[in-house]
Write a protein that holds these residues in place. Structure first.
Motif, PDB file in Angstrom:
ATOM      1  N   THR A 161      -2.673  -5.410  -0.714  1.00 15.19           N
ATOM      2  CA  THR A 161      -3.133  -6.670  -0.138  1.00 15.19           C
ATOM      3  C   THR A 161      -3.674  -7.555  -1.254  1.00 15.19           C
ATOM      4  O   THR A 161      -3.818  -7.121  -2.395  1.00 15.19           O
ATOM      5  CB  THR A 161      -4.192  -6.414   0.956  1.00 15.19           C
ATOM      6  N   ILE A 162      -3.951  -8.810  -0.916  1.00 15.91           N
ATOM      7  CA  ILE A 162      -4.454  -9.763  -1.912  1.00 15.91           C
ATOM      8  C   ILE A 162      -5.909  -9.432  -2.232  1.00 15.91           C
ATOM      9  O   ILE A 162      -6.745  -9.336  -1.334  1.00 15.91           O
ATOM     10  CB  ILE A 162      -4.351 -11.212  -1.374  1.00 15.91           C
ATOM     11  N   LYS A 163      -6.194  -9.256  -3.531  1.00 12.67           N
ATOM     12  CA  LYS A 163      -7.571  -9.016  -3.980  1.00 12.67           C
ATOM     13  C   LYS A 163      -8.170 -10.267  -4.633  1.00 12.67           C
ATOM     14  O   LYS A 163      -9.360 -10.532  -4.503  1.00 12.67           O
ATOM     15  CB  LYS A 163      -7.618  -7.852  -4.982  1.00 12.67           C
ATOM     16  N   SER A 164      -7.327 -11.029  -5.341  1.00 10.55           N
ATOM     17  CA  SER A 164      -7.807 -12.273  -5.963  1.00 10.55           C
ATOM     18  C   SER A 164      -6.599 -13.135  -6.338  1.00 10.55           C
ATOM     19  O   SER A 164      -5.447 -12.700  -6.226  1.00 10.55           O
ATOM     20  CB  SER A 164      -8.652 -11.975  -7.209  1.00 10.55           C
ATOM     21  N   TYR A 165      -6.892 -14.359  -6.781  1.00  6.19           N
ATOM     22  CA  TYR A 165      -5.832 -15.314  -7.123  1.00  6.19           C
ATOM     23  C   TYR A 165      -6.339 -16.218  -8.231  1.00  6.19           C
ATOM     24  O   TYR A 165      -7.435 -16.775  -8.139  1.00  6.19           O
ATOM     25  CB  TYR A 165      -5.482 -16.137  -5.887  1.00  6.19           C
ATOM     26  N   THR A 166      -5.551 -16.345  -9.299  1.00  7.32           N
ATOM     27  CA  THR A 166      -5.920 -17.245 -10.393  1.00  7.32           C
ATOM     28  C   THR A 166      -4.676 -17.922 -10.941  1.00  7.32           C
ATOM     29  O   THR A 166      -3.748 -17.254 -11.417  1.00  7.32           O
ATOM     30  CB  THR A 166      -6.584 -16.467 -11.555  1.00  7.32           C
ATOM     31  N   GLU A 167      -4.633 -19.255 -10.824  1.00  3.91           N
ATOM     32  CA  GLU A 167      -3.587 -20.076 -11.445  1.00  3.91           C
ATOM     33  C   GLU A 167      -2.173 -19.518 -11.233  1.00  3.91           C
ATOM     34  O   GLU A 167      -1.434 -19.257 -12.191  1.00  3.91           O
ATOM     35  CB  GLU A 167      -3.883 -20.235 -12.946  1.00  3.91           C
ATOM     36  N   GLY A 168      -1.824 -19.333  -9.972  1.00  2.00           N
ATOM     37  CA  GLY A 168      -0.454 -18.937  -9.641  1.00  2.00           C
ATOM     38  C   GLY A 168      -0.169 -17.452  -9.719  1.00  2.00           C
ATOM     39  O   GLY A 168       0.959 -17.023  -9.482  1.00  2.00           O
ATOM     40  N   ILE A 169      -1.181 -16.656 -10.050  1.00  2.00           N
ATOM     41  CA  ILE A 169      -0.992 -15.197 -10.101  1.00  2.00           C
ATOM     42  C   ILE A 169      -1.908 -14.533  -9.071  1.00  2.00           C
ATOM     43  O   ILE A 169      -3.134 -14.730  -9.085  1.00  2.00           O
ATOM     44  CB  ILE A 169      -1.310 -14.620 -11.502  1.00  2.00           C
ATOM     45  N   TYR A 170      -1.298 -13.758  -8.174  1.00  2.84           N
ATOM     46  CA  TYR A 170      -2.070 -12.933  -7.247  1.00  2.84           C
ATOM     47  C   TYR A 170      -2.367 -11.589  -7.908  1.00  2.84           C
ATOM     48  O   TYR A 170      -1.532 -11.052  -8.628  1.00  2.84           O
ATOM     49  CB  TYR A 170      -1.264 -12.645  -5.977  1.00  2.84           C
ATOM     50  N   MET A 171      -3.547 -11.065  -7.641  1.00  3.22           N
ATOM     51  CA  MET A 171      -3.838  -9.676  -8.012  1.00  3.22           C
ATOM     52  C   MET A 171      -3.861  -8.881  -6.705  1.00  3.22           C
ATOM     53  O   MET A 171      -4.623  -9.196  -5.787  1.00  3.22           O
ATOM     54  CB  MET A 171      -5.188  -9.566  -8.727  1.00  3.22           C
ATOM     55  N   ALA A 216     -14.668   0.900   5.344  1.00  3.41           N
ATOM     56  CA  ALA A 216     -14.041   1.579   4.206  1.00  3.41           C
ATOM     57  C   ALA A 216     -12.660   2.128   4.573  1.00  3.41           C
ATOM     58  O   ALA A 216     -11.733   2.098   3.776  1.00  3.41           O
ATOM     59  CB  ALA A 216     -14.941   2.717   3.724  1.00  3.41           C
ATOM     60  N   TYR A 217     -12.523   2.592   5.797  1.00  2.22           N
ATOM     61  CA  TYR A 217     -11.265   3.206   6.230  1.00  2.22           C
ATOM     62  C   TYR A 217     -10.180   2.193   6.583  1.00  2.22           C
ATOM     63  O   TYR A 217      -9.017   2.378   6.236  1.00  2.22           O
ATOM     64  CB  TYR A 217     -11.526   4.099   7.456  1.00  2.22           C
ATOM     65  N   TYR A 218     -10.538   1.123   7.326  1.00  2.00           N
ATOM     66  CA  TYR A 218      -9.502   0.311   7.977  1.00  2.00           C
ATOM     67  C   TYR A 218      -9.543  -1.184   7.648  1.00  2.00           C
ATOM     68  O   TYR A 218      -8.652  -1.933   8.057  1.00  2.00           O
ATOM     69  CB  TYR A 218      -9.603   0.459   9.508  1.00  2.00           C
ATOM     70  N   ASP A 219     -10.544  -1.644   6.922  1.00  2.00           N
ATOM     71  CA  ASP A 219     -10.696  -3.077   6.636  1.00  2.00           C
ATOM     72  C   ASP A 219     -10.002  -3.412   5.313  1.00  2.00           C
ATOM     73  O   ASP A 219      -9.210  -2.637   4.790  1.00  2.00           O
ATOM     74  CB  ASP A 219     -12.200  -3.390   6.555  1.00  2.00           C
ATOM     75  N   GLY A 220     -10.266  -4.584   4.789  1.00  2.00           N
ATOM     76  CA  GLY A 220      -9.863  -4.899   3.427  1.00  2.00           C
ATOM     77  C   GLY A 220      -8.567  -5.661   3.258  1.00  2.00           C
ATOM     78  O   GLY A 220      -8.139  -5.926   2.137  1.00  2.00           O
ATOM     79  N   TYR A 221      -7.916  -6.037   4.366  1.00  2.00           N
ATOM     80  CA  TYR A 221      -6.690  -6.841   4.243  1.00  2.00           C
ATOM     81  C   TYR A 221      -7.051  -8.310   4.063  1.00  2.00           C
ATOM     82  O   TYR A 221      -7.955  -8.822   4.723  1.00  2.00           O
ATOM     83  CB  TYR A 221      -5.817  -6.684   5.491  1.00  2.00           C
ATOM     84  N   HIS A 222      -6.319  -8.977   3.177  1.00  2.00           N
ATOM     85  CA  HIS A 222      -6.449 -10.427   2.997  1.00  2.00           C
ATOM     86  C   HIS A 222      -5.042 -11.010   2.958  1.00  2.00           C
ATOM     87  O   HIS A 222      -4.181 -10.495   2.252  1.00  2.00           O
ATOM     88  CB  HIS A 222      -7.166 -10.773   1.683  1.00  2.00           C
ATOM     89  N   PHE A 223      -4.830 -12.096   3.696  1.00  2.00           N
ATOM     90  CA  PHE A 223      -3.491 -12.686   3.788  1.00  2.00           C
ATOM     91  C   PHE A 223      -3.422 -14.107   3.249  1.00  2.00           C
ATOM     92  O   PHE A 223      -2.378 -14.751   3.340  1.00  2.00           O
ATOM     93  CB  PHE A 223      -3.011 -12.649   5.246  1.00  2.00           C
ATOM     94  N   CYS A 224      -4.531 -14.600   2.682  1.00  2.00           N
ATOM     95  CA  CYS A 224      -4.537 -15.970   2.161  1.00  2.00           C
ATOM     96  C   CYS A 224      -5.616 -16.097   1.102  1.00  2.00           C
ATOM     97  O   CYS A 224      -6.774 -15.775   1.368  1.00  2.00           O
ATOM     98  CB  CYS A 224      -4.814 -16.947   3.309  1.00  2.00           C
ATOM     99  N   HIS A 225      -5.247 -16.562  -0.091  1.00  2.00           N
ATOM    100  CA  HIS A 225      -6.247 -16.649  -1.150  1.00  2.00           C
ATOM    101  C   HIS A 225      -7.248 -17.774  -0.912  1.00  2.00           C
ATOM    102  O   HIS A 225      -8.340 -17.781  -1.490  1.00  2.00           O
ATOM    103  CB  HIS A 225      -5.584 -16.793  -2.529  1.00  2.00           C
ATOM    104  N   GLU A 226      -6.890 -18.735  -0.019  1.00  2.00           N
ATOM    105  CA  GLU A 226      -7.832 -19.819   0.300  1.00  2.00           C
ATOM    106  C   GLU A 226      -8.785 -19.444   1.432  1.00  2.00           C
ATOM    107  O   GLU A 226      -9.752 -20.145   1.693  1.00  2.00           O
ATOM    108  CB  GLU A 226      -7.063 -21.079   0.704  1.00  2.00           C
TER     109      GLU A 226
END
Length: 381
Positions: free
Chosen positions: A348-358, A260-270
């Protein structure tokens, strides 16, 4: 009592050689590093936030290209590398180059002088930095018979610090002049690797190196920096146990709190593998405490340069859409608040749909840091 006394966590250690020789714990990324060096592109750029292990990665690449096989004993790379060719390495750490043209020139002058001495290169008095850089690459190749590996760490540091000052254009013109040599000297180069936080696309390396491959969003390199949950559970069980005991938690509760404190980074939607901030995780495990290590390390200091107070105050950080072109290719000076907040590690990246990052806030530590900034702004308005 949990026994962790004979284990050494690499708190503040950025030297791969020191980690290996002095018996510090090393999270083994050498299989990904070998893949990058041997199966990836020739010219590479990697963007990651501050305190995310970029310098350790550069240091590991340097040891690999210098053929220091003994440092890699017992690591995954030993099953992959058969030849261990010793190559000349040109390494520049631009975080040491200050924030103005004089300090950038002074740093490069000093770094080049060291390399000229090493390779026995005679320097004419009127030689420009660009000519000297060219001669170093060609001279290193001539002397060793091997193509050169060129590693440039924190390339954007002087550009970030000089942004919105009268010195910025003079800094960028040095970059344009000196680093154009990399493209011209292609045949003498084996591998070029550049790290940074932000992208200054039009005015520096990216304008002169149009063959630079941005691997920051590639699935195979999503976990090249930082620590995955799997790696944490594999390599740090005793420290997690120690934290659990000190807080009166179960092992699983300690893992949940660290996550909860330090995780949660995403660097690639694939490849949405969860990444822990390594600086924070290792400090927390060393101290057996959950604290805001990242913000207190100065990671927030550049925010006011790129994002104004009102943008920060008005943002809904939990749900932040941004199109893929802006996130993946835009210049930080014109990409808007979301782009800088992503590159610098607040979002950080939470999701990706059709060319749009959330985009969204990665974890509790960053949320606290951001809300403190908003709170401070409200009290100053």
């Amino acid at each position: 009592m949990v026994e962790t006394n004979n284990r050494r966590l690499p708190v503040g250690i950025q030297s791969f050689e020191e980690m290996r020789k002095e018996g510090y714990l090393y999270v083994d990324k050498t299989d990904i590093i070998w893949q990058l060096a041997n199966e990836g592109k020739k010219y590479n750029y990697l963007s990651r936030p501050r305190r995310f292990g970029k310098s350790v990665l550069v240091d590991t690449l340097e040891a690999y290209f210098m053929g220091k096989k003994e440092l890699f004993e017992g690591l995954k790379i030993m099953e992959m590398e058969k030849e261990w060719v010793k190559r000349p390495v040109v390494r520049l750490d631009m975080s040491q180059a200050g924030a103005g043209p004089e300090t950038v020139r002074s740093y490069l002058d000093d770094a080049f002088h060291t390399l000229e001495t090493e390779y026995g290169i005679v320097v004419r008095q009127d030689s420009s930095l660009a000519v000297r850089f060219k001669n170093i690459i060609e001279g290193a190749y001539s002397k060793t018979g091997q193509q050169v590996a060129i590693l440039i760490d924190e390339y954007d540091s002087p550009l970030q610090h000089s942004w919105k000052t009268p010195q910025h254009e003079a800094c960028t013109s040095i970059y344009r002049e000196v680093f154009a040599i990399l493209k011209a000297n292609d045949k003498y180069e084996k591998f070029v690797f550049i790290t940074g936080i932000t992208k200054f696309t039009q005015i520096s390396l990216f304008s002169v190196l149009n063959n630079l491959s941005n691997i920051s969003f590639d699935p195979e390199y999503a976990a090249i920096c930082g620590i995955t949950k799997e790696e944490m559970l594999r390599d740090f069980k005793p420290e997690i146990n120690k934290l659990a005991v000190s807080k009166g938690w179960t092992f699983d509760e300690a893992v949940a709190q660290l996550t909860a404190y330090y995780d949660g980074y995403h660097f690639c939607h694939e490849n949405m593998v969860d990444i822990f901030n390594p600086f924070c995780l290792i400090n927390a495990l060393a101290d057996s405490k959950l604290k805001n290590y990242w913000a207190s390390s100065g990671a927030t200091s550049l925010l006011p340069k790129f994002v104004d107070d009102i943008e920060i105050k008005m943002k809904n950080f939990e749900d932040c859409p941004i199109d893929s072109d802006t996130l993946e290719t835009s210049d930080v000076t014109g990409g808007g608040a979301e782009l800088f907040l992503y590159q610098s590690g607040y979002l950080t990246i939470k999701s990706y749909t059709e060319g749009i990052y959330m985009l969204g806030i990665p974890n509790h530590e960053v949320r606290k840091a951001l809300y403190k900034i908003v709170f401070d702004i409200e009290h100053h308005l």
